[in-house]
Design a protein around this motif. Structure first.
Motif, PDB file in Angstrom:
ATOM      1  N   ARG A   2       0.859  -1.191   0.000  1.00  0.00           N
ATOM      2  CA  ARG A   2       0.000   0.000   0.000  1.00  0.00           C
ATOM      3  C   ARG A   2       0.887   1.230   0.000  1.00  0.00           C
ATOM      4  O   ARG A   2       1.776   1.355   0.849  1.00  0.00           O
ATOM      5  CB  ARG A   2      -0.859   0.036   1.259  1.00  0.00           C
ATOM      6  CG  ARG A   2      -2.010  -0.896   1.220  1.00  0.00           C
ATOM      7  CD  ARG A   2      -2.801  -0.776   2.510  1.00  0.00           C
ATOM      8  NE  ARG A   2      -3.825  -1.785   2.551  1.00  0.00           N
ATOM      9  CZ  ARG A   2      -5.000  -1.674   1.937  1.00  0.00           C
ATOM     10  NH1 ARG A   2      -5.301  -0.589   1.257  1.00  0.00           N
ATOM     11  NH2 ARG A   2      -5.884  -2.645   1.988  1.00  0.00           N
ATOM     12  N   PHE A   4       1.057   5.694  -0.753  1.00  0.00           N
ATOM     13  CA  PHE A   4       0.353   6.935  -1.054  1.00  0.00           C
ATOM     14  C   PHE A   4       1.386   7.988  -1.386  1.00  0.00           C
ATOM     15  O   PHE A   4       2.585   7.830  -1.094  1.00  0.00           O
ATOM     16  CB  PHE A   4      -0.594   7.372   0.078  1.00  0.00           C
ATOM     17  CG  PHE A   4       0.066   7.766   1.371  1.00  0.00           C
ATOM     18  CD1 PHE A   4       0.434   9.067   1.632  1.00  0.00           C
ATOM     19  CD2 PHE A   4       0.294   6.809   2.361  1.00  0.00           C
ATOM     20  CE1 PHE A   4       1.018   9.436   2.835  1.00  0.00           C
ATOM     21  CE2 PHE A   4       0.880   7.163   3.568  1.00  0.00           C
ATOM     22  CZ  PHE A   4       1.241   8.479   3.811  1.00  0.00           C
ATOM     23  N   LYS A  33      -3.576  14.191  -2.161  1.00  0.00           N
ATOM     24  CA  LYS A  33      -2.927  12.873  -2.120  1.00  0.00           C
ATOM     25  C   LYS A  33      -3.449  11.938  -3.186  1.00  0.00           C
ATOM     26  O   LYS A  33      -4.492  12.176  -3.780  1.00  0.00           O
ATOM     27  CB  LYS A  33      -3.236  12.188  -0.784  1.00  0.00           C
ATOM     28  CG  LYS A  33      -2.425  12.760   0.299  1.00  0.00           C
ATOM     29  CD  LYS A  33      -2.621  12.127   1.631  1.00  0.00           C
ATOM     30  CE  LYS A  33      -1.940  13.016   2.620  1.00  0.00           C
ATOM     31  NZ  LYS A  33      -2.247  14.430   2.457  1.00  0.00           N
ATOM     32  N   PHE A  35      -3.724   7.550  -3.459  1.00  0.00           N
ATOM     33  CA  PHE A  35      -3.469   6.257  -2.820  1.00  0.00           C
ATOM     34  C   PHE A  35      -3.402   5.182  -3.899  1.00  0.00           C
ATOM     35  O   PHE A  35      -4.187   5.216  -4.850  1.00  0.00           O
ATOM     36  CB  PHE A  35      -4.601   5.914  -1.842  1.00  0.00           C
ATOM     37  CG  PHE A  35      -4.565   6.745  -0.587  1.00  0.00           C
ATOM     38  CD1 PHE A  35      -3.871   6.300   0.524  1.00  0.00           C
ATOM     39  CD2 PHE A  35      -5.197   7.974  -0.528  1.00  0.00           C
ATOM     40  CE1 PHE A  35      -3.814   7.060   1.687  1.00  0.00           C
ATOM     41  CE2 PHE A  35      -5.149   8.747   0.630  1.00  0.00           C
ATOM     42  CZ  PHE A  35      -4.460   8.285   1.741  1.00  0.00           C
ATOM     43  N   GLU A  59       2.543   3.089   2.966  1.00  0.00           N
ATOM     44  CA  GLU A  59       1.503   3.279   3.987  1.00  0.00           C
ATOM     45  C   GLU A  59       1.679   2.283   5.130  1.00  0.00           C
ATOM     46  O   GLU A  59       1.795   1.085   4.896  1.00  0.00           O
ATOM     47  CB  GLU A  59       0.133   3.088   3.324  1.00  0.00           C
ATOM     48  CG  GLU A  59      -1.007   3.390   4.252  1.00  0.00           C
ATOM     49  CD  GLU A  59      -2.354   3.131   3.576  1.00  0.00           C
ATOM     50  OE1 GLU A  59      -2.599   3.654   2.475  1.00  0.00           O
ATOM     51  OE2 GLU A  59      -3.143   2.375   4.154  1.00  0.00           O
ATOM     52  N   ARG A  62      -3.833   3.330   8.147  1.00  0.00           N
ATOM     53  CA  ARG A  62      -4.890   4.253   7.757  1.00  0.00           C
ATOM     54  C   ARG A  62      -6.143   3.798   8.487  1.00  0.00           C
ATOM     55  O   ARG A  62      -6.799   2.852   8.045  1.00  0.00           O
ATOM     56  CB  ARG A  62      -5.090   4.223   6.239  1.00  0.00           C
ATOM     57  CG  ARG A  62      -5.995   5.337   5.760  1.00  0.00           C
ATOM     58  CD  ARG A  62      -6.134   5.370   4.263  1.00  0.00           C
ATOM     59  NE  ARG A  62      -6.990   6.453   3.859  1.00  0.00           N
ATOM     60  CZ  ARG A  62      -7.524   6.591   2.664  1.00  0.00           C
ATOM     61  NH1 ARG A  62      -7.254   5.701   1.722  1.00  0.00           N
ATOM     62  NH2 ARG A  62      -8.300   7.614   2.384  1.00  0.00           N
TER      63      ARG A  62
END
Ligand SMILES: C[S@@+](CC[C@H](N)C(=O)[O-])C[C@H]1O[C@@H](n2cnc3c(N)ncnc32)[C@H](O)[C@@H]1O
Length: 376
Positions: A2, A4, A33, A35, A59, A62
């Motif tokens: 993941r 961002f 941003k 993602f 990431e 979150r």
């Protein structure tokens, strides 16, 4: 993985499209941003080649939260051993958006303690904090009731391209210049003009697009080099892959500028960027049709706003004169313009008969600006 990435507020959709093109994976725009989920190797490419992103993060978290204790618990639950060596230092950089009973300094303090405690529990070593020159930078964003945390793989923002040897007093961010070019619909063989080019940011970014040049391909100081997940050889391989696919010659990309000192500065910037031979930068007056090249199909421009350098009254006169000159020199062309003097621009467009096709708000530093896409 993941990931961002941060970008300028107002160009997130353009940045997400670019991230998808570069990685081949879906990217979702968010406020300031983007993602995405992509393999680790995407991080090399995004850092070297993205034109519209500022920083790329892995990431870590979150989640929703309510109190500072929740932040501690969330940050404590992360395994930092993949990202930080026991002898490396770290720093927390925090941002906060919304109404909270605590400050961003509190976030850094609480999350920093959680990182130290978590590492100590897992590894029996106390990590060092270094706020000035940390080996690893962890970013925390508290946005309303959402907590986002990531490892910074970039360091110095990607919008600092390294070619700005001349700093124009009202320079445009290269990320925004690139976003305008992407938005404009310009195809690389079409004639493009920035008739108020200043330090030549727009022509330089256009030339780098025309050459398919990865804008940060010569940069050596990415944060990722200090993260054990990454590999300096893999970064070099990606650099080489990007280098092989670039190439070209002169392009019909023009920059006009009224003042010799800015023009000279723009030339120096273009030279440093390695694109001086690709573009034509010359003295000229944007309000005089005689200075425009033939067959102009796209005008991408960042005129004075009447905020920093030029008196408002002069801008009031400049906008209609400029648009009239465009009508004469480039009727039917596409105009992409960024300005903080929106009302003045809209009035001038209406008076002169330039059709505004779309508009968007973009935060340029601390200035609220608009990008207008128009038919001349
Ligand atoms: C906002 S600055 C452009 C900055 C540029 N985008 C950069 O990143 O360096 C606007 C520029 O327009 C120039 N300018 C103002 N009136 C002009 C005119 N009539 N013709 C050509 N250039 C003009 C100014 O000298 C200034 O350099």
């Amino acid at each position: 993985m993941r990931l961002f990435a941060t970008t300028v507020q107002g160009i997130e959709d353009i940045a997400a499209e670019e991230a998808e093109r570069l990685t081949g994976f879906r990217a979702k725009p968010d406020v300031g941003k983007v993602f995405l989920q992509a393999p680790l190797k995407a991080v090399y490419r995004l850092n070297l080649a993205s034109r519209t992103l500022n920083r790329v993060f892995i990431e870590l978290c979150r989640e929703s939260f309510e109190t500072l204790s929740d932040l501690y618990r969330l940050a404590y639950g992360i395994d930092y051993m993949e990202f930080i060596e026991p002898d490396q230092s770290f720093a927390i950089r925090s941002e906060r958006v919304g109404v909270h009973s605590f400050t961003s300094i509190d976030i850094s303090r609480v999350v920093g303690q959680a990182v130290i405690d978590s590492y100590m529990a897992a590894r029996g070593r106390r990590l060092r904090v270094d706020l000035d020159e940390p080996d690893v930078e962890l970013y925390c964003l508290v946005r309303g009731g959402e907590f986002i945390m990531g490892v910074d793989t970039t360091g110095r923002s990607l919008h600092r391209r390294g070619y700005r040897v001349y700093e124009h007093p009202a320079a445009l961010k290269p990320t925004i210049a690139s976003a305008m070019l992407l938005l404009s619909g310009w195809r690389l063989d079409e004639t493009l003009v920035d008739p108020m080019c200043g330090g030549a940011t727009i022509p330089i970014e256009a030339a780098m697009m025309a050459w398919n040049r990865a804008v940060n391909r010569d940069r050596r100081d990415f944060n990722l080099l200090k993260l054990r997940l990454f590999d300096a050889d893999a970064l070099e391989e990606e650099r080489e892959r990007l280098r092989i696919t670039e190439g070209g010659g002169p392009h019909p990309i023009y920059g006009l500028e009224k003042y010799p000192r800015h023009l000279e500065g723009g030339r120096r910037n273009a030279e440093r960027a390695g694109v001086l031979e690709t573009v034509t930068l010359r003295l000229g007056d944007a309000t005089d049709p005689a200075f425009y090249p033939e067959d102009v199909s796209h005008i991408v421009v960042n005129p004075p706003y009447g905020v920093r350098m030029v008196p408002r009254e002069r801008v009031r006169r400049l906008y209609p004169m400029f648009l009239r000159a465009l009508k004469e020199a480039a009727g039917g062309a596409t105009l992409t313009v960024i300005t903080a003097a929106y009302r003045r621009f809209r009035e001038a467009a209406e008076d002169v008969g330039v059709e505004i096709i779309s508009s968007r708000r973009v935060l340029h530093g601390d200035l609220q600006t608009m990008i207008y896409l128009c038919r001349v």
